[in-house]
Write a protein that holds these residues in place. Structure first.
Motif: not given
Length: 188
Positions: A114-135
């Motif tokens: 994941s990439y981005g600003g200060v957070s390095g995209g961590l919020r995006a990675a965490q958010a999509v893990k919920l969807q990934a787990t459902a799959l």
């Protein structure tokens, strides 16, 4: 037979940084040696907002773009999603691509660069893990966050890693090999 890893560049927008980060990670995965690695650019599939008339679990795909995407996903034992963070979330193109198929994802591990600003995209990675787990994707906690990614792109638009990022990539790939090996048994 070698395990197959698909590194999926999840951003499809023009001028995206993900293309450069994805190319770097793909080369890193090849040098790691744990997988037969393939770089997959989501932009090449040109997936519209989900347009299949049947639920993905039925695998009654009518559109050629869906059939191509399903075949790509089916061919991998593990995935690494290279995703930006947009508004604290993953790219809409990644969310859409995940929804296109179902059984093809089941019982495979997925990691995130994941990439981005200060957070390095961590919020995006965490958010999509919920969807990934459902799959029924398994998402180990190891990942590769890249903070302030713009500072790591050189004048030729190449991504320049550092020791911290490389160590994160190695750690994540080591874990994905373990998970892919174990989960392959579940897929028969």
């Amino acid at each position: 037979m070698a395990l197959k890893l698909h590194t999926i560049i999840a951003s499809t927008r023009p001028g995206r940084v993900g293309l450069h980060v994805g190319r770097w990670f793909h080369e890193y995965a090849l040098s790691h040696g744990g997988f037969d690695a393939t770089l997959v650019d989501l932009a090449d599939f040109n997936l519209p907002v989900y347009d299949e008339p049947h639920h993905p679990r039925l695998q009654k795909y009518e559109h050629e773009h869906t059939k191509r995407w399903a075949e790509s996903v089916r061919g991998a034992d593990a995935f690494v999603f290279v995703t930006p963070e947009y508004n604290y979330s993953p790219s809409p193109s990644l969310v859409n691509a995940l929804d296109y198929v179902y059984l093809e994802w089941n019982y495979k591990p997925a990691g995130f660069v994941s990439y981005g600003g200060v957070s390095g995209g961590l919020r995006a990675a965490q958010a999509v893990k919920l969807q990934a787990t459902a799959l029924k994707l398994v998402t180990p906690p190891e990942g590769v966050p890249i903070p302030n990614v713009a500072q790591l792109i050189d004048k030729d638009r190449n991504f320049k890693s550092n020791d911290m990022i490389d160590l994160s990539a190695k750690t994540m790939l080591d874990e994905l090999v373990k998970w892919a090996t174990a989960l392959k048994q579940m897929r028969g």
